[in-house]
Design a protein around this motif. Sequence first.
Motif, PDB file in Angstrom:
ATOM      1  N   ARG A  12       6.174 -10.638   5.599  1.00  0.00           N
ATOM      2  CA  ARG A  12       4.936 -11.338   5.241  1.00  0.00           C
ATOM      3  C   ARG A  12       4.708 -12.553   6.148  1.00  0.00           C
ATOM      4  O   ARG A  12       3.578 -12.856   6.506  1.00  0.00           O
ATOM      5  N   LEU A  15       3.239 -11.402   9.522  1.00  0.00           N
ATOM      6  CA  LEU A  15       1.940 -10.736   9.448  1.00  0.00           C
ATOM      7  C   LEU A  15       0.888 -11.507   8.669  1.00  0.00           C
ATOM      8  O   LEU A  15      -0.262 -11.591   9.102  1.00  0.00           O
ATOM      9  N   LEU A  16       1.247 -12.051   7.534  1.00  0.00           N
ATOM     10  CA  LEU A  16       0.227 -12.494   6.587  1.00  0.00           C
ATOM     11  C   LEU A  16       0.141 -13.990   6.335  1.00  0.00           C
ATOM     12  O   LEU A  16      -0.960 -14.515   6.162  1.00  0.00           O
ATOM     13  N   ASP A  17       1.263 -14.683   6.257  1.00  0.00           N
ATOM     14  CA  ASP A  17       1.114 -16.054   5.741  1.00  0.00           C
ATOM     15  C   ASP A  17       2.166 -17.064   6.174  1.00  0.00           C
ATOM     16  O   ASP A  17       2.211 -18.154   5.648  1.00  0.00           O
ATOM     17  N   ASN A  25       0.906 -16.752  12.487  1.00  0.00           N
ATOM     18  CA  ASN A  25       1.129 -15.375  12.048  1.00  0.00           C
ATOM     19  C   ASN A  25      -0.077 -14.541  12.491  1.00  0.00           C
ATOM     20  O   ASN A  25      -1.048 -15.089  13.013  1.00  0.00           O
ATOM     21  N   LYS A  27      -2.425 -12.974  10.781  1.00  0.00           N
ATOM     22  CA  LYS A  27      -3.672 -13.286  10.079  1.00  0.00           C
ATOM     23  C   LYS A  27      -4.275 -14.587  10.611  1.00  0.00           C
ATOM     24  O   LYS A  27      -5.484 -14.668  10.842  1.00  0.00           O
ATOM     25  N   SER A  31      -7.832 -14.505  12.817  1.00  0.00           N
ATOM     26  CA  SER A  31      -8.928 -14.916  11.927  1.00  0.00           C
ATOM     27  C   SER A  31     -10.190 -15.367  12.668  1.00  0.00           C
ATOM     28  O   SER A  31     -11.288 -15.200  12.160  1.00  0.00           O
ATOM     29  N   TRP A  98      -4.254  -5.702   7.215  1.00  0.00           N
ATOM     30  CA  TRP A  98      -3.864  -6.541   6.068  1.00  0.00           C
ATOM     31  C   TRP A  98      -3.450  -5.674   4.879  1.00  0.00           C
ATOM     32  O   TRP A  98      -2.460  -5.973   4.210  1.00  0.00           O
ATOM     33  N   SER A 101      -0.126  -3.965   5.665  1.00  0.00           N
ATOM     34  CA  SER A 101       0.951  -4.969   5.649  1.00  0.00           C
ATOM     35  C   SER A 101       1.336  -5.332   4.220  1.00  0.00           C
ATOM     36  O   SER A 101       2.524  -5.449   3.893  1.00  0.00           O
ATOM     37  N   GLU A 102       0.336  -5.519   3.386  1.00  0.00           N
ATOM     38  CA  GLU A 102       0.610  -5.842   1.981  1.00  0.00           C
ATOM     39  C   GLU A 102       1.323  -4.681   1.305  1.00  0.00           C
ATOM     40  O   GLU A 102       2.261  -4.885   0.534  1.00  0.00           O
TER      41      GLU A 102
END
Length: 155
Positions: A12, A15-17, A25, A27, A31, A98, A101-102
């Motif tokens: 995570r 990739l995400l946060d 990351n 995201k 963005s 996204w 990835s989640e």
Amino acid sequence: MSSVIQLSKRFREVLLDGFWIANTNFKDQLSDVTWEQATRKVGSLNTIAALTFHIDYYIAGIVNVFESGDLEIRDQFSFDLPPIESQKDWKELLNKLWLDSERFATLLEQMPDAKLDEVFADEKYGTYRRNIDGMIEHSYYHLGQITLIKKLMNP
């Protein structure tokens, strides 16, 4: 903390946060990228869109193994990006990344720790742990490329 939870947090993070390792990351980096920037070629480098597709291709492939045990992806197709001709196309690719990835992180969190040492799809690919670690490392590698390509576009 269990091993699968630790790996999921690391995944995570890239990739995400997360901001701990690279101070960014996927995201975060993607963005503010427009579809024109995502498809702009910088020298002989891959485009941001191609790298985004490439990472998602492998994430989705591993998710399929998590869900069914079948490894259906092939390296030779990992850069077969469909045309990105609008902001809508670009957003669809990002949303797929996204969501995949989640899904990857969630399925990993639900895995028993013992599964990490089992064979991943075929003995030649090693264990689940090796492939999950590889996905995290591969993602950081391409995150670095995306970050540099963005800097080259906006010196």
